[in-house]
Design an enzyme around this catalytic site. Sequence first.
Site, PDB file in Angstrom:
ATOM      1  N   ARG A  44       7.634  -2.908 -23.726  1.00  0.00           N
ATOM      2  CA  ARG A  44       8.515  -2.986 -22.693  1.00  0.00           C
ATOM      3  C   ARG A  44       9.861  -2.371 -22.375  1.00  0.00           C
ATOM      4  O   ARG A  44       9.850  -1.322 -20.985  1.00  0.00           O
ATOM      5  CB  ARG A  44       7.538  -3.775 -22.460  1.00  0.00           C
ATOM      6  CG  ARG A  44       6.130  -4.202 -22.135  1.00  0.00           C
ATOM      7  CD  ARG A  44       6.188  -5.868 -21.038  1.00  0.00           C
ATOM      8  NE  ARG A  44       6.199  -7.256 -21.072  1.00  0.00           N
ATOM      9  CZ  ARG A  44       5.611  -7.151 -22.335  1.00  0.00           C
ATOM     10  NH1 ARG A  44       4.362  -7.785 -23.106  1.00  0.00           N
ATOM     11  NH2 ARG A  44       5.909  -8.326 -22.466  1.00  0.00           N
ATOM     12  N   LYS A 134      11.687  -7.571  -3.321  1.00  0.00           N
ATOM     13  CA  LYS A 134      10.639  -7.562  -2.534  1.00  0.00           C
ATOM     14  C   LYS A 134      10.289  -8.330  -3.442  1.00  0.00           C
ATOM     15  O   LYS A 134       9.836  -9.375  -3.508  1.00  0.00           O
ATOM     16  CB  LYS A 134      10.657  -6.082  -3.685  1.00  0.00           C
ATOM     17  CG  LYS A 134       8.798  -5.751  -3.502  1.00  0.00           C
ATOM     18  CD  LYS A 134       8.078  -4.453  -4.489  1.00  0.00           C
ATOM     19  CE  LYS A 134       7.137  -5.241  -5.006  1.00  0.00           C
ATOM     20  NZ  LYS A 134       5.919  -4.388  -6.026  1.00  0.00           N
ATOM     21  N   LYS A 217       8.545  -1.538   3.466  1.00  0.00           N
ATOM     22  CA  LYS A 217       7.979  -0.867   2.305  1.00  0.00           C
ATOM     23  C   LYS A 217       6.736  -1.277   2.987  1.00  0.00           C
ATOM     24  O   LYS A 217       5.662  -1.445   2.209  1.00  0.00           O
ATOM     25  CB  LYS A 217       8.174  -1.885   1.229  1.00  0.00           C
ATOM     26  CG  LYS A 217       7.613  -0.874   0.088  1.00  0.00           C
ATOM     27  CD  LYS A 217       7.851  -0.739  -1.481  1.00  0.00           C
ATOM     28  CE  LYS A 217       7.259  -0.798  -2.233  1.00  0.00           C
ATOM     29  NZ  LYS A 217       7.714  -0.358  -3.457  1.00  0.00           N
TER      30      LYS A 217
HETATM   31  P1  13P Z   1       3.047   2.362  -5.914  1.00  0.00           P
HETATM   32  O1  13P Z   1       3.655   3.287  -5.765  1.00  0.00           O
HETATM   33  O2  13P Z   1       2.467   2.214  -7.263  1.00  0.00           O
HETATM   34  O3  13P Z   1       2.152   1.501  -5.081  1.00  0.00           O
HETATM   35  O4  13P Z   1       3.748   0.974  -6.349  1.00  0.00           O
HETATM   36  C1  13P Z   1       4.668   0.275  -5.333  1.00  0.00           C
HETATM   37  C2  13P Z   1       4.998  -1.135  -5.676  1.00  0.00           C
HETATM   38  O5  13P Z   1       6.097  -1.665  -5.326  1.00  0.00           O
HETATM   39  C3  13P Z   1       3.896  -1.904  -4.860  1.00  0.00           C
HETATM   40  O6  13P Z   1       4.348  -2.998  -4.560  1.00  0.00           O
END
Ligand code: 13P
Length: 336
Positions: A44, A134, A217
């Site tokens: 990973r 996030k 986001k």
């Molecule tokens: P994806 O762009 O693969 O949807 O992932 C973004 C992400 O951080 C989802 O929480």
Amino acid sequence: MSELNNIALKILKNGKGILAADESTGTMTKRLESVKVESTKENRIKFRETLFSAKGMSEYIGGVILYDETIKQKTNTGKEVPRLLSEMGSIAGIKVDTGAKKLAGSPNEKITEGLDGLRDRLKEYSKLGAQFTKWRGVYNISKDYPSKLSINSNAHALARYAALVQECNMVPIVEPEVLMDGDHSADDCFKKTSEVIKKCFEELLLNKVDLTGVILKPNMILAGSESNNQITYEETAKLTVKCLKESVPSEVPGIAFLSGGQTEVQASENLNLINKFNDTNFIMSYSYGRALQQSALRHWAKDINDVEGTQAVFDHRAKMCTLAAQGKWSKNLENI
Ligand code: 13P
């Protein structure tokens, strides 16, 4: 300009975007197994380090969202991951929610957890070098969903999270993801996404969150992946800009889309058109997971020691996304 606003702008300036490399160990295991690589701790970090040390990082990637395991790992050369990112000119971020669980009262929907003990975890991540965070709320669309309960509960959690993050001097990425799964229309996606985002900002304001130090986001406006009525890229771009213009307060400096299951090229094409139609003051960039890593992962899986080859694939993808974030992408640039 506030310190938090500065960080948000630094992450997203000049077409830079965010690499979402915060897959939980479970999700990362699925990704690695899909290309027949064993999901060990070593593998990973090996894949992630390959991307984090690519040349394109300094030009295209303003921030990287890490997972708890990764932010505490050392690279091959014994360096802390946040230090490597900072040397590459990028900022370390961290996913702090603990996942979406069954919502009591509406068991077909999800509520994201992780508020208990968050204040202390944030202090620890900040010490490790994270400057942004996030939290992802997730919503599915069907005739009855998302319910008011799911919209209200997830907005409440996102807002309490964002307030705690700012208290610790970090920038919260607020991610309300309305999923592509299902056969709903783009119009349904538009209505539900608008409702979800408006509720989030109502709660953010109630929790005294400084909107100039937040990155939103969201998903783009698309018809469900099983719908027979797909819309054009141009319609997606126009509807996405319209939705955000109507739902996001003007103080918010930047919007960084998730890719949500779109292909890499589709995610670039849509972002490019969004920027062509963007008549707001919001920066509109990317925070992609799969749409930045998919082809690099496939390449790497063929020979996990091919650092240069994997980095070339990643650099290309990151460059395409950054061009798209400036409205300068075109399909013929994809032919390498
Ligand atoms: P994806 O762009 O693969 O949807 O992932 C973004 C992400 O951080 C989802 O929480």
